[in-house]
Design a protein around this motif. Structure first.
Motif, PDB file in Angstrom:
ATOM      1  N   HIS A 231     -12.618 -56.408 -20.389  1.00 34.71           N
ATOM      2  CA  HIS A 231     -10.756 -56.333 -20.472  1.00 34.71           C
ATOM      3  C   HIS A 231     -10.523 -56.894 -21.946  1.00 34.71           C
ATOM      4  O   HIS A 231      -9.255 -56.280 -22.648  1.00 34.71           O
TER       5      HIS A 231
ATOM      6  N   ASN B 119      -3.886 -46.463 -20.489  1.00 34.47           N
ATOM      7  CA  ASN B 119      -5.040 -47.585 -19.283  1.00 34.47           C
ATOM      8  C   ASN B 119      -6.371 -47.378 -19.625  1.00 34.47           C
ATOM      9  O   ASN B 119      -6.281 -46.724 -20.571  1.00 34.47           O
TER      10      ASN B 119
ATOM     11  N   VAL C 269      -7.769 -54.562 -24.444  1.00 34.88           N
ATOM     12  CA  VAL C 269      -6.901 -54.777 -25.050  1.00 34.88           C
ATOM     13  C   VAL C 269      -6.356 -54.870 -26.372  1.00 34.88           C
ATOM     14  O   VAL C 269      -5.531 -54.626 -27.206  1.00 34.88           O
TER      15      VAL C 269
ATOM     16  N   GLU D  28      -0.308 -50.403 -26.306  1.00 41.36           N
ATOM     17  CA  GLU D  28      -0.220 -51.536 -24.827  1.00 41.36           C
ATOM     18  C   GLU D  28      -0.694 -51.126 -23.977  1.00 41.36           C
ATOM     19  O   GLU D  28       0.023 -49.858 -23.214  1.00 41.36           O
ATOM     20  N   LEU D  29      -2.304 -50.875 -23.865  1.00 42.36           N
ATOM     21  CA  LEU D  29      -3.112 -49.892 -22.758  1.00 42.36           C
ATOM     22  C   LEU D  29      -2.930 -51.296 -21.711  1.00 42.36           C
ATOM     23  O   LEU D  29      -3.472 -51.950 -21.301  1.00 42.36           O
ATOM     24  N   LYS D  30      -2.389 -50.613 -20.645  1.00 40.48           N
ATOM     25  CA  LYS D  30      -2.003 -51.063 -19.367  1.00 40.48           C
ATOM     26  C   LYS D  30      -3.215 -50.837 -18.687  1.00 40.48           C
ATOM     27  O   LYS D  30      -4.136 -50.502 -18.817  1.00 40.48           O
ATOM     28  N   HIS D  31      -3.911 -52.603 -18.324  1.00 39.91           N
ATOM     29  CA  HIS D  31      -4.869 -53.210 -17.480  1.00 39.91           C
ATOM     30  C   HIS D  31      -5.372 -52.842 -16.129  1.00 39.91           C
ATOM     31  O   HIS D  31      -4.524 -52.935 -15.501  1.00 39.91           O
ATOM     32  N   ALA D  32      -6.591 -51.943 -15.462  1.00 42.27           N
ATOM     33  CA  ALA D  32      -6.819 -52.639 -14.382  1.00 42.27           C
ATOM     34  C   ALA D  32      -8.229 -52.746 -13.980  1.00 42.27           C
ATOM     35  O   ALA D  32      -8.992 -52.681 -14.427  1.00 42.27           O
TER      36      ALA D  32
ATOM     37  N   PRO E  53       2.269 -42.595 -22.700  1.00 44.38           N
ATOM     38  CA  PRO E  53       2.344 -43.689 -21.926  1.00 44.38           C
ATOM     39  C   PRO E  53       2.305 -43.333 -20.989  1.00 44.38           C
ATOM     40  O   PRO E  53       1.643 -45.048 -20.662  1.00 44.38           O
ATOM     41  N   THR E  54       2.779 -42.732 -19.297  1.00 44.91           N
ATOM     42  CA  THR E  54       1.962 -42.882 -18.181  1.00 44.91           C
ATOM     43  C   THR E  54       0.221 -42.985 -18.312  1.00 44.91           C
ATOM     44  O   THR E  54      -0.271 -43.557 -16.928  1.00 44.91           O
TER      45      THR E  54
END
Length: 328
Positions: free
Chosen positions: A170, A159, A174, A183-187, A155-156
């Motif tokens: 984006h 992203n 997602v 859940e892919l964290k977005h930057a 999970p870390t």
């Protein structure tokens, strides 16, 4: 959105009318200086098309044409700058579709109205997106399914980066995650190139961005493209399967287009449109854009205006599904 490559280039009646207007328009005196404004950093695809078109608008449209990179706020700074400029033809905007067709759905108070604060001139190009991973992801990850499984177990590292929050890439990233319940964290970055630099440095795991912004880094040996976003494989990455081939029922491509400030004179619009059409038909421009994964394409102002309306309606339910909102 998938645009039929020939449709907008071969609108017979509009093209004939434009040709007539164009000959008359080019007879007018050239401007001394003109500027193409883009909301994204130098070196990326948005900047590339601006610079190639700028060269071809000289000297007939203007004696000197330069590019102004006004980055920030996911392209909004450039649009807000243009909407306040005089509609005298000296300043124009080049922007991706996301700022005009997606942002109205994610911002409660958008600082511009895509329908009234810009004057459509012409399409510039169409392109697909790539989803790529870098050194932070094990070499054993070769498909989107592999990446999602790895992201779920790590999970870390779940992203990805994109050129702007609320942009098409984006949402592609997602939706890729949602397809597998990950859940892919977005930057969000100020363009794809800054995101690619972080990918190469191992600071982020993946990037969703224009295919050409990714392919130019393949020579480093640190980047692997896992998928492309179109309905068929990209000619710029023919060995890379589409998302649909990999079991993800999604296909999105995008366009870049050129605009003048609001309420520009129709004769001025026609003159710039003729210049754009001429520039985008030049072989060196077509080939040059191709090296960045872009397919040159022009349109009439009316066709561009209609395209904005259709794509705005299309993205409404997609944004609702994703559930993303942004604060103005």
């Amino acid at each position: 959105m998938q645009i039929t490559r020939r449709h907008l280039l071969q609108t017979t009646g509009a093209s004939a009318l434009l040709a007539g207007i164009g000959q008359q328009a080019f007879a007018q005196a050239a401007l001394e200086n003109a500027t193409i404004v883009t909301g994204f950093a130098a070196g990326g695809t948005s900047d590339t098309i601006c610079r190639r078109v700028a060269q071809k608008l000289q000297p007939d449209y203007a004696k000197a044409v330069v590019v102004d990179n006004r980055t920030g706020a996911g392209g909004q700074i450039a649009i807000n700058y243009i909407k306040a400029r005089p509609a005298d033809g000296t300043t124009m905007l080049q922007t991706p579709t996301s700022m005009l067709t997606i942002y109205p759905h994610i911002y409660k108070k958008l600082s511009y109205d895509p329908q009234t604060d810009l004057t459509p001139v012409s399409l510039g190009c169409v392109f697909d997106f790539g989803f790529a991973v870098g050194p932070a992801v094990p070499a054993s990850v070769k498909t989107v399914a592999d990446f999602l499984a790895w992201a779920k177990a790590n999970p870390t590292g779940a992203n990805f980066g994109s050129p702007a929050a609320g942009s098409t890439p984006h949402f592609v990233g997602v939706l890729i995650g949602k397809s597998a319940g990950v859940e892919l964290k977005h930057a969000a970055y100020r363009g794809t190139q800054p995101a690619m630099l972080d990918l190469l440095g191992g600071n982020i795991s993946a990037v969703s961005g224009p295919i050409g912004d990714i392919t130019q880094h393949l020579s480093t040996g640190k980047v692997r493209i896992l998928s492309v976003s179109g309905t068929k494989r990209s000619r710029f990455a023919p060995d890379v399967p589409t998302l649909m081939e990999q079991g993800i029922n999604m296909a999105h491509s995008e366009w870049f287009a050129f605009f003048l400030p609001p309420k520009a004179n129709p004769e001025l619009v026609a003159r710039l449109n003729a210049g754009m059409k001429n520039a985008l038909a030049q072989k060196d421009v077509i080939d040059g854009l191709g090296t960045f994964g872009l397919e040159a394409m022009s349109s009439t102002p009316a066709e561009l205006a209609e395209l904005i309306k259709k794509d705005t309606a299309k993205w409404g339910p997609i944004v609702k599904e994703v559930g993303f909102t942004a604060e103005a």
